[in-house]
Design a protein around this motif. Structure first.
Motif, short mmCIF file in Angstrom:
data_model
loop_
_atom_site.label_atom_id
_atom_site.label_comp_id
_atom_site.label_asym_id
_atom_site.label_seq_id
_atom_site.Cartn_x
_atom_site.Cartn_y
_atom_site.Cartn_z
N GLU A 1 -0.48 -2.17 -7.81
CA GLU A 1 -0.15 -3.22 -6.84
C GLU A 1 0.71 -4.30 -7.48
N ALA A 2 0.42 -4.60 -8.76
CA ALA A 2 1.20 -5.62 -9.46
C ALA A 2 2.66 -5.18 -9.60
N GLN A 3 2.86 -3.90 -9.92
CA GLN A 3 4.22 -3.39 -10.05
C GLN A 3 4.94 -3.41 -8.69
N ALA A 4 4.22 -3.01 -7.65
CA ALA A 4 4.82 -3.01 -6.32
C ALA A 4 5.19 -4.42 -5.89
N GLN A 5 4.32 -5.38 -6.18
CA GLN A 5 4.61 -6.75 -5.78
C GLN A 5 5.77 -7.32 -6.59
N ALA A 6 5.85 -6.94 -7.86
CA ALA A 6 6.97 -7.40 -8.69
C ALA A 6 8.29 -6.86 -8.14
N GLY A 7 8.27 -5.61 -7.66
CA GLY A 7 9.47 -5.04 -7.05
C GLY A 7 9.87 -5.78 -5.80
N GLU A 8 8.89 -6.16 -4.99
CA GLU A 8 9.18 -6.93 -3.79
C GLU A 8 9.74 -8.31 -4.14
N ASP A 9 9.20 -8.92 -5.16
CA ASP A 9 9.70 -10.23 -5.59
C ASP A 9 11.15 -10.14 -6.05
N ASN A 10 11.47 -9.05 -6.76
CA ASN A 10 12.85 -8.85 -7.21
C ASN A 10 13.78 -8.65 -6.02
N ARG B 1 5.72 -10.94 1.02
CA ARG B 1 4.28 -10.73 1.23
C ARG B 1 4.04 -10.40 2.71
N GLY B 2 3.12 -9.47 2.95
CA GLY B 2 2.63 -9.24 4.30
C GLY B 2 3.49 -8.39 5.21
N ARG B 3 4.49 -7.69 4.69
CA ARG B 3 5.31 -6.84 5.57
C ARG B 3 4.63 -5.48 5.79
N ASP B 4 4.99 -4.84 6.91
CA ASP B 4 4.46 -3.53 7.25
C ASP B 4 5.53 -2.45 7.11
N THR C 1 0.83 -1.20 0.00
CA THR C 1 0.00 0.00 0.00
C THR C 1 0.86 1.25 0.00
N MET C 2 1.91 1.26 0.83
CA MET C 2 2.81 2.41 0.89
C MET C 2 3.46 2.66 -0.47
N LEU C 3 3.90 1.60 -1.12
CA LEU C 3 4.58 1.75 -2.42
C LEU C 3 3.64 2.30 -3.49
N THR C 4 2.41 1.82 -3.50
CA THR C 4 1.46 2.29 -4.53
C THR C 4 1.13 3.77 -4.33
#
Length: 239
Positions: A67-76, A91-94, A57-60
């Motif tokens: 959200e897809a882009q933010a999640q892809a960044g986290e996966d990288n 997944r699931g970090r604050d 949420t913070m990244l978006t």
């Protein structure tokens, strides 16, 4: 030689960059003569204590990405961390305010436990299921005790909002003066700066270059044979 590292516990590249730097330092021939000091830098200084939200949420909101882009960044980031032998929850970090964490790191420096505490904080933020930000001060007390600090000392600091606050702010002012607008930021002997989570090879090169340019002491005047004390004792005058 002194290496200062400006970083924030909320910064994933600081987590990865620390591991890459330490890999280079471990292979550095003069590693036992290198002092490492962690300095404060808040990525989100305007966020209020207790204002916590999911990382995605913070990244978006902050970067205007999907959200897809933010999640892809986290996966990288998870893949980059894994390559350095680090655990990373994608997944699931604050995300939350880190000012108290920095205050505690300044106290830990005085106690000779700064590196232990920052490593515990990084692990708690990036690898553990429990949130670093939603469980209140006692979560920080628990982690600080794990790093070898006393619970009573930590509670006292957390109860006083101004304890070590000036130290954190001084670090951040100094980062701005040095031209650091992002972290991690490494400064070697106040002569060389390395920005970002560079490959270990880049850190190794920086360490070698900074060490090679350290000033050497030149003796001037008098005789090389003048009386002096050394590891084997003191010279006894012969005349």
């Amino acid at each position: 030689m002194r290496v200062e590292i400006w970083s924030d516990i909320a910064c994933p590249w600081c987590y990865v960059g620390k591991a890459r730097f330490e890999k280079a330092l471990a292979a550095f021939p003069h590693r036992d003569q290198v002092e490492v000091v962690h300095r404060s830098f808040e990525l989100d200084p305007g966020r209020a204590k207790g204002d916590t939200q999911p990382v995605i949420t913070m990244l978006t909101k902050k970067y205007g990405m999907s959200e897809a882009q933010a999640q892809a960044g986290e996966d990288n980031l998870g893949a980059q961390a894994a390559a350095e032998g680090l655990d990373y929850r994608t997944r699931g970090r604050d995300h939350g305010n880190t000012f108290d964490l920095h205050r505690l790191l300044h106290f830990a420096k005085e106690q000779g436990r700064q590196d232990e505490l920052i490593q515990v904080f990084y692990r708690a933020n990036f690898a553990e299921e429990r949130s670093l930000f939603t469980e209140g001060d006692e979560r920080l007390v628990e982690l600080a005790v794990e790093a070898g600090l006393l619970a009573a000392d930590i509670r006292k600091i957390l109860a006083d909002p101004e304890a070590y606050a000036d130290d954190v702010r001084a670090d951040e002012r100094e980062a701005a003066e040095l031209g650091a607008n992002g972290v991690p930021f490494f400064v070697l002997d106040r002569k060389y700066g390395v920005s970002g989570a560079q490959p270990s090879e880049a850190f190794a090169q920086a360490l070698t270059q900074a060490w090679g340019e350290r000033p050497s002491l030149k003796l001037v005047g008098g005789s090389d044979e003048a009386e002096a004390c050394g590891p084997d004792g003191c010279a006894v005058p012969q005349h």
